[in-house]
Design a protein around this motif. Structure first.
Motif, PDB file in Angstrom:
ATOM      1  N   VAL A 121       0.573  -1.635  -0.139  1.00 14.26           N
ATOM      2  CA  VAL A 121      -0.144   0.208   0.056  1.00 14.26           C
ATOM      3  C   VAL A 121       1.122   1.362  -0.122  1.00 14.26           C
ATOM      4  O   VAL A 121       0.492   2.344  -0.048  1.00 14.26           O
ATOM      5  N   SER A 122       1.749   1.026   1.397  1.00 15.72           N
ATOM      6  CA  SER A 122       2.160   2.454   1.332  1.00 15.72           C
ATOM      7  C   SER A 122       3.606   3.270   0.093  1.00 15.72           C
ATOM      8  O   SER A 122       3.564   4.412   0.088  1.00 15.72           O
ATOM      9  N   PHE A 123       3.999   2.491  -1.193  1.00 15.38           N
ATOM     10  CA  PHE A 123       4.445   2.674  -2.639  1.00 15.38           C
ATOM     11  C   PHE A 123       3.830   3.192  -3.102  1.00 15.38           C
ATOM     12  O   PHE A 123       4.916   4.393  -3.943  1.00 15.38           O
ATOM     13  N   VAL A 124       2.856   4.022  -2.679  1.00 15.81           N
ATOM     14  CA  VAL A 124       1.554   4.883  -3.823  1.00 15.81           C
ATOM     15  C   VAL A 124       2.144   6.591  -2.939  1.00 15.81           C
ATOM     16  O   VAL A 124       2.391   7.577  -3.698  1.00 15.81           O
ATOM     17  N   ALA A 125       2.586   6.351  -1.973  1.00 13.36           N
ATOM     18  CA  ALA A 125       3.109   7.650  -1.251  1.00 13.36           C
ATOM     19  C   ALA A 125       4.653   7.851  -2.354  1.00 13.36           C
ATOM     20  O   ALA A 125       4.910   9.138  -2.554  1.00 13.36           O
ATOM     21  N   GLU A 126       5.317   7.515  -2.607  1.00 13.58           N
ATOM     22  CA  GLU A 126       6.473   7.531  -3.959  1.00 13.58           C
ATOM     23  C   GLU A 126       6.111   7.555  -5.290  1.00 13.58           C
ATOM     24  O   GLU A 126       6.480   8.563  -6.381  1.00 13.58           O
ATOM     25  N   LYS A 127       4.705   7.332  -5.765  1.00 15.67           N
ATOM     26  CA  LYS A 127       4.343   7.947  -7.031  1.00 15.67           C
ATOM     27  C   LYS A 127       3.126   8.987  -7.008  1.00 15.67           C
ATOM     28  O   LYS A 127       3.396   9.465  -7.920  1.00 15.67           O
ATOM     29  N   CYS A 147      -2.500  11.199   3.872  1.00 15.80           N
ATOM     30  CA  CYS A 147      -2.581  12.232   2.530  1.00 15.80           C
ATOM     31  C   CYS A 147      -2.558  13.617   3.523  1.00 15.80           C
ATOM     32  O   CYS A 147      -2.430  14.118   4.074  1.00 15.80           O
ATOM     33  N   THR A 148      -1.922  13.895   2.977  1.00 15.65           N
ATOM     34  CA  THR A 148      -0.785  14.889   2.765  1.00 15.65           C
ATOM     35  C   THR A 148      -1.382  16.572   2.370  1.00 15.65           C
ATOM     36  O   THR A 148      -1.032  17.519   2.773  1.00 15.65           O
ATOM     37  N   THR A 170      -7.990   4.619   1.080  1.00  8.93           N
ATOM     38  CA  THR A 170      -8.503   5.831   1.449  1.00  8.93           C
ATOM     39  C   THR A 170      -7.906   5.491   3.225  1.00  8.93           C
ATOM     40  O   THR A 170      -7.946   6.601   4.361  1.00  8.93           O
ATOM     41  N   ARG A 171      -8.331   4.947   4.264  1.00  7.92           N
ATOM     42  CA  ARG A 171      -8.929   4.601   5.393  1.00  7.92           C
ATOM     43  C   ARG A 171      -7.150   4.383   5.696  1.00  7.92           C
ATOM     44  O   ARG A 171      -7.031   5.441   7.092  1.00  7.92           O
ATOM     45  N   SER A 172      -6.059   3.817   5.133  1.00  6.48           N
ATOM     46  CA  SER A 172      -4.669   3.924   5.906  1.00  6.48           C
ATOM     47  C   SER A 172      -4.078   5.772   5.420  1.00  6.48           C
ATOM     48  O   SER A 172      -3.752   5.809   6.979  1.00  6.48           O
ATOM     49  N   MET A 173      -4.507   5.895   4.199  1.00  6.69           N
ATOM     50  CA  MET A 173      -3.936   7.540   4.185  1.00  6.69           C
ATOM     51  C   MET A 173      -5.026   8.643   4.748  1.00  6.69           C
ATOM     52  O   MET A 173      -4.428   9.780   5.160  1.00  6.69           O
ATOM     53  N   TRP A 174      -5.986   8.343   5.489  1.00  7.24           N
ATOM     54  CA  TRP A 174      -6.801   9.605   6.459  1.00  7.24           C
ATOM     55  C   TRP A 174      -5.939   9.930   7.503  1.00  7.24           C
ATOM     56  O   TRP A 174      -6.037   8.273   8.569  1.00  7.24           O
ATOM     57  N   LEU A 175      -5.679  10.353   7.921  1.00  9.80           N
ATOM     58  CA  LEU A 175      -5.117  11.388   9.075  1.00  9.80           C
ATOM     59  C   LEU A 175      -6.004  12.669   9.340  1.00  9.80           C
ATOM     60  O   LEU A 175      -5.380  13.215   8.952  1.00  9.80           O
ATOM     61  N   LYS A 176      -6.763  12.569  10.116  1.00  7.78           N
ATOM     62  CA  LYS A 176      -7.143  14.097  10.495  1.00  7.78           C
ATOM     63  C   LYS A 176      -6.779  15.431   9.969  1.00  7.78           C
ATOM     64  O   LYS A 176      -6.724  15.873   9.679  1.00  7.78           O
ATOM     65  N   GLU A 177      -5.373  15.136  11.321  1.00  7.90           N
ATOM     66  CA  GLU A 177      -4.681  16.401  11.277  1.00  7.90           C
ATOM     67  C   GLU A 177      -4.162  16.750  10.427  1.00  7.90           C
ATOM     68  O   GLU A 177      -3.812  18.281  10.502  1.00  7.90           O
ATOM     69  N   LEU A 193     -11.840  12.770   0.412  1.00  9.05           N
ATOM     70  CA  LEU A 193     -10.572  11.735   0.009  1.00  9.05           C
ATOM     71  C   LEU A 193     -10.541  10.795  -1.124  1.00  9.05           C
ATOM     72  O   LEU A 193     -10.340  10.010  -1.997  1.00  9.05           O
ATOM     73  N   GLY A 194     -11.270   9.907  -0.438  1.00  9.05           N
ATOM     74  CA  GLY A 194     -12.278   8.896  -1.411  1.00  9.05           C
ATOM     75  C   GLY A 194     -12.537   8.084  -2.695  1.00  9.05           C
ATOM     76  O   GLY A 194     -12.326   7.404  -3.357  1.00  9.05           O
ATOM     77  N   ALA A 195     -13.512  10.212  -2.777  1.00 15.22           N
ATOM     78  CA  ALA A 195     -13.835   9.507  -4.528  1.00 15.22           C
ATOM     79  C   ALA A 195     -12.224  10.103  -5.406  1.00 15.22           C
ATOM     80  O   ALA A 195     -12.590   9.663  -6.291  1.00 15.22           O
ATOM     81  N   ASP A 196     -11.151  10.588  -4.491  1.00 22.11           N
ATOM     82  CA  ASP A 196      -9.901  11.196  -5.394  1.00 22.11           C
ATOM     83  C   ASP A 196      -9.756  10.130  -5.569  1.00 22.11           C
ATOM     84  O   ASP A 196      -8.524   9.614  -6.121  1.00 22.11           O
ATOM     85  N   VAL A 197      -9.134   9.174  -4.481  1.00 22.48           N
ATOM     86  CA  VAL A 197      -8.660   8.050  -4.755  1.00 22.48           C
ATOM     87  C   VAL A 197      -9.105   7.115  -5.744  1.00 22.48           C
ATOM     88  O   VAL A 197      -8.836   6.314  -6.311  1.00 22.48           O
ATOM     89  N   VAL A 198     -10.522   6.848  -6.247  1.00 21.98           N
ATOM     90  CA  VAL A 198     -11.357   6.020  -6.505  1.00 21.98           C
ATOM     91  C   VAL A 198     -10.870   6.141  -8.560  1.00 21.98           C
ATOM     92  O   VAL A 198     -10.075   6.178  -8.791  1.00 21.98           O
ATOM     93  N   LYS A 199     -10.655   7.871  -8.429  1.00 20.98           N
ATOM     94  CA  LYS A 199     -10.526   8.583  -9.572  1.00 20.98           C
ATOM     95  C   LYS A 199      -9.090   8.169 -10.532  1.00 20.98           C
ATOM     96  O   LYS A 199      -8.689   7.693 -11.386  1.00 20.98           O
ATOM     97  N   LEU A 200      -8.299   7.914  -9.343  1.00 19.46           N
ATOM     98  CA  LEU A 200      -6.849   7.780  -9.290  1.00 19.46           C
ATOM     99  C   LEU A 200      -6.813   6.181  -9.348  1.00 19.46           C
ATOM    100  O   LEU A 200      -5.743   5.562 -10.531  1.00 19.46           O
TER     101      LEU A 200
END
Lengths: 170, 221
Positions: free
Chosen positions: B72-78, B119-120, B157-164, B176-183
């Motif tokens: 999952v986390s590899f998406v951060a590099e992409k 998600c930042t 979506t669940r992993s990336m969502w950190l409210k703060e 966020l989920g809507a954009d993840v679906v687009k991706l």
């Protein structure tokens, strides 16, 4: 809010995110969509991992237009395949990627035992809708490989041999 | 589906990376000159993994996901808008309690060896995720019998969502989920256009939803 309502709402959220992706793949008849659902394989410490049969997810699975479910079944924590197909129509439509080798153990699964376990799945599905796979990846996290290549190769060979035996009986 | 045999054999995705590959990956983050060497090593090890599978008799091989930190986390590099954070960093931002730290210990997840994509910012929904893996599998499999894996929109979506942190870009995780679906829709279109015939969506985290004890902490990493 009760736990059940929370769970149902969360699964609905998950389902709503998955549906458009699966629908996109479904537009192409020659492309297979598969969904892998396990209980976590980040550690060889069995005591901390989740356990439970797939019947709790059968309604969730039934609502998705996915061709294949790639699931783990090589350990007792996964329950029986009969529980996956209990009281639903999944057996009529899906390909089952049946987990027959455990990436987290060094014991190489016996060919005859794999064959015997797959034969139970034949009570529910025809041969062309049964695939054999490992329960999960062998190194889900890059810093936590679960096995050596020597063991991995032995496990794969036995899985493939089991498939050959089963095809020979058709 | 006639092209696949009965009792077709395949794997789920990931394979062990060599220490040399992991070291080159680390070096390539800081040293541009190491990137080419890292990719060449990944290419060579992926080729060996595909050969291993074929020699063992596997019908539909996988690439081993060697370039990924995890599935999952590899998406951060992409993907712009997603950053990799260690458990320590997350604990600091969320001011999480000693109790949570203890639960990480108990779950064998406290050694900071597993990173999380967070998600930042607004995510780039046109980013490509697994192009290199597809290119390698096309070359090494010699046919279209191979499987490509992508993370599920829910686990992402669940992993990336950190409210703060994520609320700087999205009002809630549904947005966020809507954009993840687009991706992922863009990625799937690209995979199909590239000739991929088996696409596996990795969605283990629904297990946590149904099997987690009530009130339990996150048990899936």
């Amino acid at each position: 809010m009760s736990e059940k309502v929370k769970i149902d709402q969360e699964l609905k959220f998950a389902s709503n995110l998955l549906k458009p992706i699966l629908a996109k793949i479904k537009e192409h008849e020659d492309v297979i969509s598969a969904m892998h659902v396990c209980r976590g394989n980040w550690t060889t410490d069995e005591s901390v991992l989740l356990s439970g049969a797939y019947d709790k997810l059968s309604k969730f699975f039934s609502g998705l237009k996915v061709d294949m479910l790639a699931l783990e079944f090589s350990t007792p924590r996964a329950g029986e395949v009969s529980e996956l197909f209990h009281n639903n129509l999944l057996a009529k439509k899906i390909i089952l990627g049946y987990g027959v080798i455990n990436p987290r153990t060094q014991t190489v699964e016996d060919v005859d035992e794999i064959v015997a376990r797959v034969e139970k799945v034949l009570e529910f599905l025809p041969p062309e809708r049964i695939w054999l796979n490992s329960d999960c990846g062998f190194a889900t996290f890059c810093n936590r490989p679960l096995n050596s290549y020597e063991i991995i190769e032995a496990k794969l060979r036995n899985m493939a041999k089991a498939a050959e035996i089963l095809r020979g009986r058709l | 589906m006639e092209k696949f045999p009965a009792f077709c054999t395949t794997l789920i995705g990931s394979m062990p990376r060599s220490p040399e590959l992991l070291e080159l990956k680390k070096q390539s983050v800081y040293d541009e000159n190491k990137k080419a060497e890292y990719m060449a090593k990944a290419f060579e090890e992926t080729k060996r993994i595909v050969e291993l599978q074929k020699n063992a008799g596997i019908d539909v091989p996988v690439c081993g996901e060697l370039l990924r930190d995890n599935f999952v986390s590899f998406v951060a590099e992409k993907v712009d808008g997603i950053s990799l954070m260690s458990m320590d960093e997350i604990l600091e931002i969320t001011a999480n309690s000693d109790e949570f730290k203890e639960s990480l210990n108990q779950m064998d997840a406290s050694d900071n060896s597993m990173s999380n994509p967070i998600c930042t910012g607004r995510i780039d929904t046109d980013a490509r995720l697994v192009d290199e893996e597809v290119d390698m599998m096309k070359e090494f499999s010699g046919n279209d019998r191979y499987k490509i894996t992508i993370p599920s929109p829910y686990i992402l979506t669940r992993s990336m969502w950190l409210k703060e942190v994520s609320q700087s870009a999205y009002s809630d995780r549904k947005e966020l989920g809507a954009d993840v679906v687009k991706l992922l829709l863009n990625e799937v279109e690209h995979l199909i256009a590239s000739g991929v015939k088996v696409i596996q969506i990795d969605e283990p985290i629904v297990s946590e939803v149904v099997f987690q004890k009530p009130g339990g902490d996150n048990s899936f990493y």
